[in-house]
Design an enzyme around this catalytic site. Structure first.
Site, mmCIF file in Angstrom:
data_model
loop_
_atom_site.group_PDB
_atom_site.id
_atom_site.type_symbol
_atom_site.label_atom_id
_atom_site.label_comp_id
_atom_site.label_asym_id
_atom_site.label_seq_id
_atom_site.Cartn_x
_atom_site.Cartn_y
_atom_site.Cartn_z
ATOM 1 N N CYS A 1 11.673 25.859 18.958
ATOM 2 C CA CYS A 1 10.854 27.062 18.952
ATOM 3 C C CYS A 1 9.545 26.697 19.610
ATOM 4 O O CYS A 1 8.935 25.678 19.257
ATOM 5 C CB CYS A 1 10.618 27.553 17.515
ATOM 6 S SG CYS A 1 9.483 28.952 17.442
ATOM 7 N N ASP B 1 17.350 31.785 21.419
ATOM 8 C CA ASP B 1 16.627 30.754 20.665
ATOM 9 C C ASP B 1 16.781 29.392 21.338
ATOM 10 O O ASP B 1 15.872 28.549 21.271
ATOM 11 C CB ASP B 1 17.169 30.693 19.232
ATOM 12 C CG ASP B 1 16.175 30.108 18.247
ATOM 13 O OD1 ASP B 1 15.082 29.724 18.678
ATOM 14 O OD2 ASP B 1 16.505 30.032 17.064
ATOM 15 N N HIS C 1 17.902 25.444 11.703
ATOM 16 C CA HIS C 1 17.703 24.464 12.772
ATOM 17 C C HIS C 1 18.089 23.106 12.191
ATOM 18 O O HIS C 1 17.997 22.882 10.983
ATOM 19 C CB HIS C 1 16.258 24.500 13.272
ATOM 20 C CG HIS C 1 15.979 25.713 14.125
ATOM 21 N ND1 HIS C 1 15.777 25.646 15.478
ATOM 22 C CD2 HIS C 1 15.906 27.028 13.819
ATOM 23 C CE1 HIS C 1 15.573 26.862 15.962
ATOM 24 N NE2 HIS C 1 15.645 27.722 14.966
HETATM 25 P P1 HMG Z 1 -0.788 39.675 22.063
HETATM 26 O O1 HMG Z 1 -1.453 38.876 23.096
HETATM 27 O O2 HMG Z 1 -1.363 39.658 20.691
HETATM 28 O O3 HMG Z 1 -0.554 41.197 22.414
HETATM 29 O O4 HMG Z 1 0.739 39.217 22.003
HETATM 30 P P2 HMG Z 1 -1.193 42.186 23.396
HETATM 31 O O5 HMG Z 1 -0.681 43.523 22.999
HETATM 32 O O6 HMG Z 1 -2.681 41.956 23.456
HETATM 33 O O7 HMG Z 1 -0.566 41.823 24.832
HETATM 34 C C1 HMG Z 1 -0.913 40.669 25.558
HETATM 35 C C2 HMG Z 1 -0.253 40.735 26.925
HETATM 36 O O8 HMG Z 1 1.169 40.741 26.775
HETATM 37 C C3 HMG Z 1 -0.590 41.995 27.687
HETATM 38 O O9 HMG Z 1 -0.535 41.691 29.061
HETATM 39 C C4 HMG Z 1 0.541 42.922 27.341
HETATM 40 O O10 HMG Z 1 0.750 43.913 28.313
HETATM 41 C C5 HMG Z 1 1.705 41.966 27.297
HETATM 42 P P3 HMG Z 1 -1.878 41.463 29.928
HETATM 43 O O11 HMG Z 1 -2.659 42.724 29.747
HETATM 44 O O12 HMG Z 1 -2.582 40.268 29.304
HETATM 45 O O13 HMG Z 1 -1.393 41.227 31.320
HETATM 46 N N1 HMG Z 1 2.785 42.379 26.394
HETATM 47 C C6 HMG Z 1 4.075 42.361 26.726
HETATM 48 N N2 HMG Z 1 4.721 42.026 27.861
HETATM 49 C C7 HMG Z 1 6.070 42.130 27.860
HETATM 50 N N3 HMG Z 1 6.781 42.542 26.790
HETATM 51 C C8 HMG Z 1 6.167 42.886 25.640
HETATM 52 C C9 HMG Z 1 4.765 42.798 25.585
HETATM 53 N N4 HMG Z 1 3.871 43.057 24.612
HETATM 54 C C10 HMG Z 1 2.661 42.792 25.125
HETATM 55 N N5 HMG Z 1 6.892 43.263 24.592
HETATM 56 C C11 HMG Z 1 3.067 39.462 21.447
HETATM 57 C C12 HMG Z 1 1.631 39.747 21.042
HETATM 58 C C13 HMG Z 1 3.964 39.725 20.265
HETATM 59 C C14 HMG Z 1 3.438 40.365 22.611
HETATM 60 C C15 HMG Z 1 3.158 37.978 21.883
HETATM 61 O O14 HMG Z 1 2.624 37.184 20.882
HETATM 62 C C16 HMG Z 1 4.566 37.548 22.180
HETATM 63 O O15 HMG Z 1 5.214 38.030 23.113
HETATM 64 N N6 HMG Z 1 5.081 36.587 21.396
HETATM 65 C C17 HMG Z 1 6.451 36.105 21.608
HETATM 66 C C18 HMG Z 1 6.743 35.075 20.625
HETATM 67 C C19 HMG Z 1 8.172 34.609 20.753
HETATM 68 O O16 HMG Z 1 8.986 35.124 21.502
HETATM 69 N N7 HMG Z 1 8.463 33.560 19.960
HETATM 70 C C20 HMG Z 1 9.778 32.969 19.928
HETATM 71 C C21 HMG Z 1 10.759 33.809 19.158
HETATM 72 S S1 HMG Z 1 10.611 33.713 17.386
HETATM 73 C C22 HMG Z 1 11.600 32.370 16.940
HETATM 74 O O17 HMG Z 1 12.043 31.625 17.766
HETATM 75 C C23 HMG Z 1 11.993 32.201 15.499
HETATM 76 C C24 HMG Z 1 13.398 32.707 15.194
HETATM 77 O O18 HMG Z 1 14.367 32.055 15.998
HETATM 78 C C25 HMG Z 1 13.723 32.499 13.730
HETATM 79 C C26 HMG Z 1 13.601 31.068 13.264
HETATM 80 O O19 HMG Z 1 13.968 30.129 13.941
HETATM 81 O O20 HMG Z 1 13.167 30.922 12.124
HETATM 82 C C27 HMG Z 1 13.512 34.215 15.472
HETATM 83 MG MG MG Z 2 15.229 29.945 15.564
#
Ligand code: HMG
Ligand code: MG
Length: 303
Positions: A238, A15, A207
């Site tokens: 984030c 994070d 946070h």
């Molecule tokens: P999408 O674009 O809707 O999904 O993303 P997709 O299935 O169409 O895939 C798009 C592209 O990503 C494709 O590649 C996939 O192959 C690839 P392309 O064909 O364009 O070359 N892909 C992946 N690559 C690697 N690993 C994977 C993966 N899945 C698809 N697992 C998706 C949907 C969920 C993948 C995207 O939105 C994403 O990765 N989001 C990440 C968001 C993130 O990490 N946010 C930060 C963490 S959450 C947070 O911080 C809050 C928390 O701390 C709690 C709080 O603070 O409250 C937890």
């Molecule tokens: Mg967080």
């Protein structure tokens, strides 16, 4: 009732560093290894997410291959979908986490789908994790406010938390993603969730945007919550929550717990050193007040 022991879930390498443009794979590995030497037993080391969405977390497989695994430490990673889960399993993670939200708008921005779609997307991850014998943690973001929708109803938080628990998440981390909550609202939210999910399965993830994280933790400890997420040096933010500042700093949490006589198993001096090292690497002061106070004194004394 206040717990006698707290499990700290260290989220700095994930994070914290997911928001840092300048961080290298070597920095991330060095941070995880420094943290595993502090007595922390649960470290969220990275994310198996799309590198197009969060480039800072790319090469998580390399990270898991190169860290020095210490026995007794659980190394976890975020996995938004089955693809992420498969990669995490191949990399040898100890457990995974799925992450949903109590706000529709945040869900769309963060993982590009609705809350209901996200829950459906987690189902195959739960099945695969069960087959692999891996535990799954569930996050609910925006539990005390959303950067896009504003206020979030405690009932909605409880609904999503319950859904994650019912699908098999062993622990539900309630995230105040943008750090807007205050103590009374945090308590009311936890009470609403605890009516649907056992309190022993709840974790809190604050946070510190408005400087309220420690006050919120203290208020919720009094309810009996015994798992708290934090990030060394107060790293964090984030990518999908503009203005969200760092997580509650682990050093500040440890100092609070020391003062309350609550066990946690973390060596504050080693923690301050780990936080100072990554802060120096990022070219900024350590975000933990306790670290700054102790470093200024020349020695990191226990409270
Ligand atoms: P999408 O674009 O809707 O999904 O993303 P997709 O299935 O169409 O895939 C798009 C592209 O990503 C494709 O590649 C996939 O192959 C690839 P392309 O064909 O364009 O070359 N892909 C992946 N690559 C690697 N690993 C994977 C993966 N899945 C698809 N697992 C998706 C949907 C969920 C993948 C995207 O939105 C994403 O990765 N989001 C990440 C968001 C993130 O990490 N946010 C930060 C963490 S959450 C947070 O911080 C809050 C928390 O701390 C709690 C709080 O603070 O409250 C937890
Ligand atoms: Mg967080």
């Amino acid at each position: 009732m206040r717990p006698r022991e707290v499990k700290i879930v260290e989220v700095g390498p994930r994070d914290g560093l997911q928001n840092e443009a300048q961080v290298t794979l070597a920095d991330r590995i060095a941070l995880v290894d420094a943290l595993s030497g502090t007595g922390l037993r649960h470290i969220e080391a990275g994310s198996f997410v799309s590198p197009k969405w969060v480039p800072q977390m790319a090469e998580a497989d390399q990270l898991f291959a190169q860290i020095t695994r210490r026995s007794g430490v659980r190394y976890a990673a975020l996995t938004p979908n089955l693809r992420g889960f498969d990669a995490a399993q191949a990399a040898g993670v100890d457990e995974v986490a799925v992450f949903g939200a109590a706000s529709e708008a945040f869900s769309q921005k963060n993982i590009n789908c609705s809350v209901a779609e996200s829950l459906a997307r987690f189902e195959p991850v739960m099945v695969a994790a069960e087959e692999a014998g891996l535990k799954v943690r569930g996050y609910v973001s925006c539990v005390l406010g959303c950067p896009y929708e504003g206020a979030v109803a405690p009932a909605k938080v409880a609904e999503v938390a319950h859904a994650l628990y019912a699908m098999g998440c062993y622990e539900i981390s309630l995230g105040d993603t943008i750090g807007v909550g205050t103590a009374d609202r945090a308590v009311a939210m936890v009470e609403a969730v605890a009516a649907r999910v056992p309190l022993s399965a709840l974790a809190l993830h604050f946070h510190d945007t408005y400087g309220q994280a420690l006050a919120n933790v203290l208020a919720c400890l009094e309810l009996g919550v015994s798992t708290i997420d934090s990030a060394v040096a107060g790293l964090g933010g984030c990518p999908y929550a503009a203005g969200a500042s760092g997580n509650l700093a682990t050093e500040d949490l440890v100092y609070l717990l020391n003062g309350l006589g609550i066990r946690h198993g973390v060596d504050l001096e080693a923690l301050v050193q780990a936080g100072n090292a990554i802060s120096q690497r990022l070219g900024r002061p350590n975000g933990a007040k306790v670290a700054r106070a102790l470093s200024g004194r020349g020695t990191a004394q226990q409270a």
